[in-house]
Design an enzyme around this catalytic site. Structure first.
Site, PDB file in Angstrom:
ATOM      1  CD1 TRP A 188      -2.384   2.011   0.600  1.00 19.89           C
ATOM      2  CD2 TRP A 188      -1.202   2.318   2.480  1.00 19.89           C
ATOM      3  NE1 TRP A 188      -2.648   3.271   1.066  1.00 19.89           N
ATOM      4  CE2 TRP A 188      -1.947   3.488   2.214  1.00 19.89           C
ATOM      5  CE3 TRP A 188      -0.384   2.275   3.615  1.00 19.89           C
ATOM      6  CZ2 TRP A 188      -1.886   4.610   3.049  1.00 19.89           C
ATOM      7  CZ3 TRP A 188      -0.331   3.387   4.444  1.00 19.89           C
ATOM      8  CH2 TRP A 188      -1.078   4.536   4.160  1.00 19.89           C
TER       9      TRP A 188
ATOM     10  CD  GLU B  38      -4.803  -1.585   1.859  1.00 19.62           C
ATOM     11  OE1 GLU B  38      -3.637  -1.687   2.283  1.00 19.62           O
ATOM     12  OE2 GLU B  38      -5.788  -1.463   2.626  1.00 19.62           O
TER      13      GLU B  38
ATOM     14  CE  LYS C 296      -6.216   5.813   2.410  1.00 18.58           C
ATOM     15  NZ  LYS C 296      -5.378   5.779   3.575  1.00 18.58           N
TER      16      LYS C 296
ATOM     17  CG  ASP D 140      -8.962  -1.019   4.277  1.00 20.57           C
ATOM     18  OD1 ASP D 140     -10.050  -0.577   4.708  1.00 20.57           O
ATOM     19  OD2 ASP D 140      -7.926  -1.024   4.965  1.00 20.57           O
TER      20      ASP D 140
ATOM     21  CG  HIS E 178      -8.911   1.731   1.564  1.00 24.46           C
ATOM     22  ND1 HIS E 178      -7.619   1.372   1.259  1.00 24.46           N
ATOM     23  CD2 HIS E 178      -8.869   2.155   2.858  1.00 24.46           C
ATOM     24  CE1 HIS E 178      -6.839   1.545   2.301  1.00 24.46           C
ATOM     25  NE2 HIS E 178      -7.579   2.004   3.300  1.00 24.46           N
TER      26      HIS E 178
ATOM     27  CG  HIS F  97      -6.504  -4.750   4.832  1.00 28.31           C
ATOM     28  ND1 HIS F  97      -5.621  -3.707   4.682  1.00 28.31           N
ATOM     29  CD2 HIS F  97      -5.746  -5.868   4.877  1.00 28.31           C
ATOM     30  CE1 HIS F  97      -4.381  -4.175   4.637  1.00 28.31           C
ATOM     31  NE2 HIS F  97      -4.431  -5.488   4.745  1.00 28.31           N
TER      32      HIS F  97
ATOM     33  CG  ASP G 198      -9.673   4.561   5.431  1.00 30.75           C
ATOM     34  OD1 ASP G 198     -10.084   3.558   6.035  1.00 30.75           O
ATOM     35  OD2 ASP G 198      -8.526   4.642   4.947  1.00 30.75           O
TER      36      ASP G 198
ATOM     37  CG  ASP H  30      -8.186   2.532   9.379  1.00 37.53           C
ATOM     38  OD1 ASP H  30      -8.269   1.416   8.866  1.00 37.53           O
ATOM     39  OD2 ASP H  30      -7.742   3.516   8.768  1.00 37.53           O
TER      40      ASP H  30
ATOM     41  CG  ASP I 111      -5.707  -1.821   7.945  1.00 38.50           C
ATOM     42  OD1 ASP I 111      -5.119  -1.371   8.931  1.00 38.50           O
ATOM     43  OD2 ASP I 111      -5.609  -1.318   6.810  1.00 38.50           O
TER      44      ASP I 111
END
Ligand code: RNT
Ligand code: ZN
Length: 418
Positions: free
Chosen positions: A184, A225, A227, A258, A261, A285, A293, A295, A325
């Site tokens: 990433w 990955e 995004k 992810d 993302h 993820h 995003d 997380d 993640d």
């Protein structure tokens, strides 16, 4: 008979009415590995320097006490989390989690020996390692890495990537299971760039440079990955969804999705079947974006349920790697791992407990009414009893019993970290 077992026996009967074999679902779940991300344990700081800060468009917020300050503490914390989780886990490392000893080791100079402590520990814990290039939180990662216009910067990161792959291959060889390496990159910018094409060309060239060395797939697998945007990089991300899809497909690499993302209403569940028709394997993820995003720690939600349903329905459990993640610095970090992993596993179990054949038969017969009725009724079946029984058979705390152990560890170990 224990209460949990009694409840399970009843639950088993209820599921059997729908033609679902709960024992079979549990047995399948037992074999699914979840890769536990080391970076939840220290807010993505790593061990390059005690003054490290996080940059690159991602952010951990909160200052809950007790974060791991070195690899030994982080390993102890992960070991504690593992002890509270049913099933199999792997451990997911970033390059910044090296143990350089007394010397400074640049990211373009890292070697497997700097991860020997982790490799030893993984062997003792009987967990396998996965790896990530760390192309952020670094003076040479100021907006662009592989897509930089500066040749020296590009070469620095290509060298970093190459070294990460060799480290991953060494891990893979020693653990006799491929190390999944995730690529990433932060590359992007705050305002719209004039030349998107050149940046993406450079990015692809840089990635080609990184993966040029042929390493055995039984040791190492590469995944890229995508995004949508990062903080301070709102207008352009070189590694967009289309870029990464095209790159993975054309180079025979894996693709990482992810959950945070994409546009907030865009779900990665629908992407599983589309991608698997063209790409051999995916890395997922699991994360939770709240408005952006962000997380947040994964909890059970329609998003995770739908994702796992898609994987199970597509009979793709063997073509998908699952990794966590998220990074929440506002709650007990070990609890964050436990909650997020167990939530991911619960969604998997929920998907495995679905009477897919019945639902499919309704669909094929054109009976959308029955399909919808079943979809909704399943949510009221005694899922929790099956989950608790699974935990019991794995000798880990069922229900919320794990929390008292986390609290004890917090009191005895974490509170001593200043
Ligand atoms: C960032 C990506 C990436 C990181 C970790 C630390 O938006 O999701 O996977 O979170 O590698
Ligand atoms: Zn991610």
């Amino acid at each position: 008979m224990t209460d949990n077992l009694k409840t399970y026996e009843l639950a088993k009967e209820r599921y059997a009415e729908y033609g679902v074999d709960t024992d079979a679902a549990i047995n399948r779940l037992r074999d699914i590995e979840i890769s536990l991300h080391c970076w939840q344990g220290d807010d993505v700081l790593g061990f390059e320097s005690p003054d490290a800060t996080l940059s690159g468009g991602i952010m951990a917020t909160g200052n809950y006490p007790g974060k791991a300050r070195n690899a030994e503490e982080l390993r102890a914390d992960m070991t504690k989390a593992f002890s509270l989780l049913p099933g199999k886990q792997r451990a997911n490392l970033h390059a910044i989690y090296l143990e350089p000893g007394d010397v400074m080791v640049g990211r373009d100079a890292i070697e497997a020996k700097h991860f020997e402590g982790w490799i030893q520990w993984a062997g003792e814990q009987n967990v396998k390692l996965d790896f990530n290039t760390s192309m952020f939180s670094h003076p040479l990662a100021d907006g662009y890495t592989l897509a930089s216009y500066d040749k020296g910067i590009r070469e620095f990161w290509i060298e970093h990537g190459r070294r990460c792959r060799r480290i991953g291959a060494e891990m893979g060889a020693r653990q006799k299971s491929p190390c999944i390496i995730n690529h990433w990159m932060i590359d992007g910018c705050k305002e719209p760039p004039v030349d998107r094409m050149r940046r993406r060309e450079l990015f692809a060239e840089g990635m080609d440079g990184i993966i040029a060395e042929k390493l055995p797939p039984e040791q190492l697998r590469d995944s890229i990955e995508s995004k949508l945007f990062g903080i301070g990089m709102e207008s352009f991300t070189a590694g967009s969804a289309e870029f990464c899809f095209g790159y993975a497909m054309s180079r025979g690499a894996m693709l990482t999705y992810d959950m945070g993302h994409f546009h907030p209403t865009e779900s990665i569940a629908d992407k599983v079947s589309s991608s698997l028709l063209f790409i051999d394997k995916l890395l997922l993820h699991t994360s939770r974006g709240v408005r952006w995003d962000s997380d947040h720690v994964v909890v059970r939600s329609d998003d995770v349920d739908l994702l796992m349903q898609e994987v199970v329905r597509a009979k793709a459990l063997d073509r998908v790697y699952i990794a966590l993640d998220f990074f929440d610095a506002s709650i007990n970090r070990i609890a964050a791992w436990v909650i997020g992993t167990r939530a991911t596993q619960k969604s998997l179990l929920f998907a495995l407990l679905e009477p897919t054949d019945k639902m499919l038969a309704a669909e094929v017969a054109g009976d959308a009414t029955l399909r919808l009725a079943l979809t909704d009724e399943l949510k009221s079946l005694p899922f929790g009893a099956v989950w608790n029984h699974y935990c019991d058979t794995e000798n880990v705390p069922a229900g919320m019993d794990w929390l008292s152990e986390v609290r004890r560890y917090e009191k005895e170990v974490l509170s001593g970290r200043k």
